[in-house]
Motif scaffolding. Structure first.
Motif, PDB file in Angstrom:
ATOM      1  N   VAL A 111       0.843  -1.201   0.000  1.00 23.90           N
ATOM      2  CA  VAL A 111       0.000   0.000   0.000  1.00 23.90           C
ATOM      3  C   VAL A 111       0.878   1.251   0.000  1.00 23.90           C
ATOM      4  O   VAL A 111       0.634   2.189  -0.767  1.00 23.90           O
ATOM      5  CB  VAL A 111      -0.971  -0.002   1.206  1.00 23.90           C
ATOM      6  N   SER A 112       1.921   1.261   0.819  1.00 19.42           N
ATOM      7  CA  SER A 112       2.817   2.415   0.879  1.00 19.42           C
ATOM      8  C   SER A 112       3.493   2.663  -0.466  1.00 19.42           C
ATOM      9  O   SER A 112       3.661   3.813  -0.881  1.00 19.42           O
ATOM     10  CB  SER A 112       3.881   2.214   1.964  1.00 19.42           C
ATOM     11  N   GLY A 113       3.877   1.600  -1.146  1.00 14.35           N
ATOM     12  CA  GLY A 113       4.492   1.745  -2.470  1.00 14.35           C
ATOM     13  C   GLY A 113       3.535   2.361  -3.476  1.00 14.35           C
ATOM     14  O   GLY A 113       3.921   3.229  -4.266  1.00 14.35           O
ATOM     15  N   HIS A 114       2.282   1.939  -3.433  1.00 15.52           N
ATOM     16  CA  HIS A 114       1.286   2.513  -4.336  1.00 15.52           C
ATOM     17  C   HIS A 114       1.016   3.978  -4.001  1.00 15.52           C
ATOM     18  O   HIS A 114       0.880   4.811  -4.898  1.00 15.52           O
ATOM     19  CB  HIS A 114      -0.013   1.707  -4.288  1.00 15.52           C
ATOM     20  N   LEU A 115       0.960   4.297  -2.720  1.00 12.91           N
ATOM     21  CA  LEU A 115       0.758   5.690  -2.316  1.00 12.91           C
ATOM     22  C   LEU A 115       1.920   6.562  -2.785  1.00 12.91           C
ATOM     23  O   LEU A 115       1.712   7.704  -3.225  1.00 12.91           O
ATOM     24  CB  LEU A 115       0.597   5.792  -0.790  1.00 12.91           C
ATOM     25  N   LYS A 116       3.129   6.029  -2.724  1.00 19.37           N
ATOM     26  CA  LYS A 116       4.300   6.778  -3.190  1.00 19.37           C
ATOM     27  C   LYS A 116       4.165   7.101  -4.681  1.00 19.37           C
ATOM     28  O   LYS A 116       4.403   8.237  -5.099  1.00 19.37           O
ATOM     29  CB  LYS A 116       5.575   5.982  -2.937  1.00 19.37           C
ATOM     30  N   LEU A 117       3.783   6.118  -5.478  1.00 17.69           N
ATOM     31  CA  LEU A 117       3.606   6.352  -6.912  1.00 17.69           C
ATOM     32  C   LEU A 117       2.512   7.384  -7.177  1.00 17.69           C
ATOM     33  O   LEU A 117       2.667   8.267  -8.033  1.00 17.69           O
ATOM     34  CB  LEU A 117       3.257   5.045  -7.624  1.00 17.69           C
ATOM     35  N   LEU A 118       1.423   7.297  -6.435  1.00 13.57           N
ATOM     36  CA  LEU A 118       0.315   8.244  -6.600  1.00 13.57           C
ATOM     37  C   LEU A 118       0.735   9.660  -6.193  1.00 13.57           C
ATOM     38  O   LEU A 118       0.350  10.634  -6.834  1.00 13.57           O
ATOM     39  CB  LEU A 118      -0.908   7.783  -5.806  1.00 13.57           C
ATOM     40  N   ARG A 119       1.533   9.762  -5.133  1.00 18.15           N
ATOM     41  CA  ARG A 119       2.050  11.074  -4.708  1.00 18.15           C
ATOM     42  C   ARG A 119       2.986  11.646  -5.764  1.00 18.15           C
ATOM     43  O   ARG A 119       2.900  12.816  -6.112  1.00 18.15           O
ATOM     44  CB  ARG A 119       2.782  10.974  -3.367  1.00 18.15           C
ATOM     45  N   GLU A 120       3.900  10.818  -6.279  1.00 19.96           N
ATOM     46  CA  GLU A 120       4.853  11.279  -7.285  1.00 19.96           C
ATOM     47  C   GLU A 120       4.148  11.728  -8.566  1.00 19.96           C
ATOM     48  O   GLU A 120       4.627  12.627  -9.252  1.00 19.96           O
ATOM     49  CB  GLU A 120       5.863  10.171  -7.604  1.00 19.96           C
ATOM     50  N   ALA A 121       3.009  11.111  -8.860  1.00 19.47           N
ATOM     51  CA  ALA A 121       2.239  11.483 -10.053  1.00 19.47           C
ATOM     52  C   ALA A 121       1.376  12.719  -9.811  1.00 19.47           C
ATOM     53  O   ALA A 121       0.751  13.230 -10.735  1.00 19.47           O
ATOM     54  CB  ALA A 121       1.364  10.309 -10.485  1.00 19.47           C
ATOM     55  N   GLY A 122       1.323  13.194  -8.568  1.00 20.14           N
ATOM     56  CA  GLY A 122       0.539  14.378  -8.253  1.00 20.14           C
ATOM     57  C   GLY A 122      -0.939  14.120  -8.086  1.00 20.14           C
ATOM     58  O   GLY A 122      -1.747  15.039  -8.119  1.00 20.14           O
ATOM     59  N   VAL A 123      -1.300  12.853  -7.874  1.00 26.36           N
ATOM     60  CA  VAL A 123      -2.712  12.477  -7.733  1.00 26.36           C
ATOM     61  C   VAL A 123      -3.133  12.431  -6.267  1.00 26.36           C
ATOM     62  O   VAL A 123      -4.294  12.610  -5.940  1.00 26.36           O
ATOM     63  CB  VAL A 123      -2.962  11.110  -8.416  1.00 26.36           C
ATOM     64  N   VAL A 124      -2.169  12.217  -5.391  1.00 23.68           N
ATOM     65  CA  VAL A 124      -2.439  12.091  -3.953  1.00 23.68           C
ATOM     66  C   VAL A 124      -1.502  13.018  -3.191  1.00 23.68           C
ATOM     67  O   VAL A 124      -0.349  13.207  -3.578  1.00 23.68           O
ATOM     68  CB  VAL A 124      -2.226  10.616  -3.496  1.00 23.68           C
ATOM     69  N   ALA A 125      -2.012  13.591  -2.116  1.00 18.33           N
ATOM     70  CA  ALA A 125      -1.207  14.421  -1.224  1.00 18.33           C
ATOM     71  C   ALA A 125      -1.218  13.802   0.163  1.00 18.33           C
ATOM     72  O   ALA A 125      -2.188  13.155   0.558  1.00 18.33           O
ATOM     73  CB  ALA A 125      -1.763  15.835  -1.162  1.00 18.33           C
ATOM     74  N   ALA A 126      -0.119  13.987   0.896  1.00 20.30           N
ATOM     75  CA  ALA A 126      -0.005  13.493   2.270  1.00 20.30           C
ATOM     76  C   ALA A 126      -0.073  14.682   3.222  1.00 20.30           C
ATOM     77  O   ALA A 126       0.463  15.759   2.941  1.00 20.30           O
ATOM     78  CB  ALA A 126       1.309  12.751   2.455  1.00 20.30           C
ATOM     79  N   GLU A 127      -0.745  14.475   4.342  1.00 25.99           N
ATOM     80  CA  GLU A 127      -0.902  15.539   5.342  1.00 25.99           C
ATOM     81  C   GLU A 127      -0.757  14.933   6.730  1.00 25.99           C
ATOM     82  O   GLU A 127      -1.491  14.016   7.089  1.00 25.99           O
ATOM     83  CB  GLU A 127      -2.278  16.163   5.188  1.00 25.99           C
ATOM     84  N   SER A 128       0.197  15.463   7.507  1.00 28.38           N
ATOM     85  CA  SER A 128       0.397  14.986   8.873  1.00 28.38           C
ATOM     86  C   SER A 128      -0.645  15.599   9.790  1.00 28.38           C
ATOM     87  O   SER A 128      -0.915  16.803   9.732  1.00 28.38           O
ATOM     88  CB  SER A 128       1.796  15.361   9.370  1.00 28.38           C
ATOM     89  N   ARG A 129      -1.217  14.742  10.621  1.00 27.94           N
ATOM     90  CA  ARG A 129      -2.178  15.185  11.636  1.00 27.94           C
ATOM     91  C   ARG A 129      -1.849  14.431  12.914  1.00 27.94           C
ATOM     92  O   ARG A 129      -2.229  13.273  13.061  1.00 27.94           O
ATOM     93  CB  ARG A 129      -3.606  14.890  11.212  1.00 27.94           C
ATOM     94  N   GLY A 130      -1.121  15.098  13.787  1.00 31.93           N
ATOM     95  CA  GLY A 130      -0.680  14.433  15.008  1.00 31.93           C
ATOM     96  C   GLY A 130       0.290  13.320  14.661  1.00 31.93           C
ATOM     97  O   GLY A 130       1.250  13.524  13.931  1.00 31.93           O
ATOM     98  N   ARG A 131       0.016  12.132  15.167  1.00 29.69           N
ATOM     99  CA  ARG A 131       0.896  10.978  14.915  1.00 29.69           C
ATOM    100  C   ARG A 131       0.626  10.317  13.576  1.00 29.69           C
ATOM    101  O   ARG A 131       1.331   9.399  13.182  1.00 29.69           O
ATOM    102  CB  ARG A 131       0.694   9.929  16.011  1.00 29.69           C
ATOM    103  N   PHE A 132      -0.395  10.740  12.884  1.00 28.32           N
ATOM    104  CA  PHE A 132      -0.829  10.043  11.676  1.00 28.32           C
ATOM    105  C   PHE A 132      -0.591  10.875  10.420  1.00 28.32           C
ATOM    106  O   PHE A 132      -0.627  12.101  10.451  1.00 28.32           O
ATOM    107  CB  PHE A 132      -2.318   9.691  11.767  1.00 28.32           C
ATOM    108  N   THR A 133      -0.390  10.173   9.319  1.00 24.01           N
ATOM    109  CA  THR A 133      -0.320  10.803   8.006  1.00 24.01           C
ATOM    110  C   THR A 133      -1.570  10.387   7.245  1.00 24.01           C
ATOM    111  O   THR A 133      -1.854   9.194   7.108  1.00 24.01           O
ATOM    112  CB  THR A 133       0.937  10.361   7.238  1.00 24.01           C
ATOM    113  N   TYR A 134      -2.295  11.385   6.799  1.00 27.82           N
ATOM    114  CA  TYR A 134      -3.507  11.136   6.014  1.00 27.82           C
ATOM    115  C   TYR A 134      -3.190  11.375   4.539  1.00 27.82           C
ATOM    116  O   TYR A 134      -2.445  12.293   4.197  1.00 27.82           O
ATOM    117  CB  TYR A 134      -4.639  12.066   6.446  1.00 27.82           C
ATOM    118  N   TYR A 135      -3.788  10.558   3.709  1.00 30.60           N
ATOM    119  CA  TYR A 135      -3.640  10.687   2.263  1.00 30.60           C
ATOM    120  C   TYR A 135      -4.979  11.097   1.679  1.00 30.60           C
ATOM    121  O   TYR A 135      -6.024  10.611   2.098  1.00 30.60           O
ATOM    122  CB  TYR A 135      -3.161   9.371   1.657  1.00 30.60           C
ATOM    123  N   ARG A 136      -4.919  12.018   0.708  1.00 31.66           N
ATOM    124  CA  ARG A 136      -6.154  12.472   0.068  1.00 31.66           C
ATOM    125  C   ARG A 136      -5.907  12.642  -1.413  1.00 31.66           C
ATOM    126  O   ARG A 136      -4.783  12.899  -1.853  1.00 31.66           O
ATOM    127  CB  ARG A 136      -6.652  13.770   0.680  1.00 31.66           C
TER     128      ARG A 136
END
Length: 92
Positions: free
Chosen positions: A37-62
């Motif tokens: 899952v993390s590998g797929h999220l990385k590809l999606l982030r690199e493609a500009g389709v997904v953004a990561a946002e830290s919220r406390g101890r967690f990282t949310y993806y949107r």
């Protein structure tokens, strides 16, 4: 198109369309292993389709709607062009 051709990546995008979530939620919903899952999220982030946002101890993806909209408009334009020129055979 190739980015969403992978079934797990497409499933992750469908889940994220329902709102931001964490890797652990994506693992639970997809049944995939966390590194996968993390590998797929990385590809999606690199493609500009997904953004990561830290919220406390967690990282949310949107999802980034504008990136998806841009791809959808491009595909719609290609479909319209193909439809308009479907009878224009090139002369050999």
């Amino acid at each position: 198109m190739r980015l969403l051709a992978d079934p797990l990546r497409a499933q992750i995008v469908r889940i994220l369309a329902e709102g931001p979530t964490t890797t652990s939620h994506l693992v639970a919903e997809t049944g995939a292993k966390q590194p996968n899952v993390s590998g797929h999220l990385k590809l999606l982030r690199e493609a500009g389709v997904v953004a990561a946002e830290s919220r406390g101890r967690f990282t949310y993806y949107r999802l980034i709607p504008d990136a998806l909209q841009g791809a959808a408009l491009h595909l719609a334009d290609l479909a319209a062009r193909a439809r308009a020129h479907s009878e224009n055979f090139r002369i050999c």
